[in-house]
Design a protein around this motif. Structure first.
Motif, PDB file in Angstrom:
ATOM      1  N   LYS A  76       0.825  -1.204   0.075  1.00  0.00           N
ATOM      2  CA  LYS A  76       0.032  -0.108   0.012  1.00  0.00           C
ATOM      3  C   LYS A  76       0.710   1.183  -0.002  1.00  0.00           C
ATOM      4  O   LYS A  76       2.055   1.179   0.610  1.00  0.00           O
ATOM      5  N   ILE A 101      -2.158  -1.030  -3.418  1.00  0.00           N
ATOM      6  CA  ILE A 101      -3.404  -0.409  -2.817  1.00  0.00           C
ATOM      7  C   ILE A 101      -2.993   0.905  -2.629  1.00  0.00           C
ATOM      8  O   ILE A 101      -2.056   1.365  -1.890  1.00  0.00           O
ATOM      9  N   ASP A 103      -3.653   4.803  -1.203  1.00  0.00           N
ATOM     10  CA  ASP A 103      -4.567   5.629  -0.421  1.00  0.00           C
ATOM     11  C   ASP A 103      -3.918   7.111  -0.847  1.00  0.00           C
ATOM     12  O   ASP A 103      -2.886   7.371  -0.272  1.00  0.00           O
ATOM     13  N   THR A 135      -8.204   4.363  -2.785  1.00  0.00           N
ATOM     14  CA  THR A 135      -9.416   4.578  -1.754  1.00  0.00           C
ATOM     15  C   THR A 135      -9.631   5.931  -1.525  1.00  0.00           C
ATOM     16  O   THR A 135      -9.374   6.422  -0.202  1.00  0.00           O
ATOM     17  N   SER A 215      -7.053   1.398   4.355  1.00  0.00           N
ATOM     18  CA  SER A 215      -6.486   0.566   3.207  1.00  0.00           C
ATOM     19  C   SER A 215      -5.554  -0.329   3.827  1.00  0.00           C
ATOM     20  O   SER A 215      -5.061  -1.138   2.967  1.00  0.00           O
TER      21      SER A 215
END
Length: 273
Positions: A76, A101, A103, A135, A215
């Motif tokens: 992330k 991922i 954020d 996200t 996240s």
């Protein structure tokens, strides 16, 4: 074998967000957390006093050190701060094939800017095309898409614009839509599938680090082999528990409770089983 996760984000000296929140979440969700620190912040629940970014080349060296030694199952990113950092990180990760991922951290709870204004273009051009999931909250989605979000139709338009930048999945977090009695996270897939994950809206000021924690939880569950849908669903339970069972720390926007999922949700599942 335990799954390895990595966070590429800024440090929060107050411990409620950033690298600290990510590593706490990774640990609570039974993954081994590793990190590349992008910036140091002088920060507490009252706000961010200062930011000291790390050189982009050293951020990449941290990433290299992890990926050369560990079998990382999911990554992330959080606070990336500048276009230079975003481009260097994106260039390093683009060929890894590891679920990513994003954020897109822009503004701290207290209002401090955590992303330079010229960095949005770099995020769109370099980072989003290699993302598995992004996200954004509503203000972040507005800033990135250029669409003011006031209605359900606006949400759809913004989501489609964000999907056009390349991520496989867009999660529009609903915490900032104050006219809704429930917090609804809307999930949009490239194939046109949409899902809603709903939780009761909680009257609390202790929400520092919610985006980082949510996240990070998604990242941990994906690293453990959950499907994207199941990872989001379980991460929603994790963050809802973290907000529901506040720690009452600090004098501003207090941190969420990273222990709560295991202390409450999992225990309830066991007792009801």
């Amino acid at each position: 074998m335990i799954s390895v996760t990595m966070t590429i984000a800024g440090s929060d000296s107050g411990g409620g967000a950033g690298i600290q929140a990510d590593l706490k979440t990774f640990q609570e969700l039974k993954t081994f957390g590793t990190s590349s620190i992008t910036a140091l912040t002088a920060q507490n629940t009252l706000g961010v006093q200062d930011v000291f970014p790390v050189e982009a080349s050293f951020i990449v060296k941290q990433i290299n050190a992890i990926l050369e030694d560990f079998d990382v199952k999911a990554i992330k990113t959080g606070m990336l701060f500048s276009s230079t950092i975003i481009r260097e990180v994106s260039n390093r990760l683009k060929d890894t094939k590891i679920p990513l991922i994003i954020d897109p951290v822009m503004i701290a709870k207290g209002g401090a800017t955590l992303l330079q204004s010229d960095a949005i273009d770099a995020m769109i051009q370099d980072l989003f095309p290699i993302a598995t999931i992004i996200t954004p909250n509503i203000p972040e989605a507005e800033a990135i898409s250029g669409i003011a979000i006031k209605s359900e139709d606006d949400l759809q338009l913004a989501a489609q614009k964000l999907l056009s930048f390349g991520p496989q999945v867009v999660i529009l977090k609903g915490g900032h839509l104050s006219d809704e009695s429930e917090a609804i996270d809307r999930v949009y897939f490239q194939d046109g599938t949409t899902l809603n994950f709903t939780a009761k809206r909680l009257p609390t000021k202790d929400t520092h680090g919610t985006g980082c924690t949510f996240s990070a939880a998604i990242t941990a569950f994906i690293a453990r082999g959950f499907s994207i849908e199941d990872a989001i669903s379980e991460a929603k339970k994790y963050i809802h528990a973290a907000i529901s069972h506040g720690l009452n720390l600090g004098h501003g926007h207090g941190p969420t409770n990273h222990f709560a999922y295991n202390d409450h949700v999992n225990k309830e599942m066991v007792s009801n089983g």
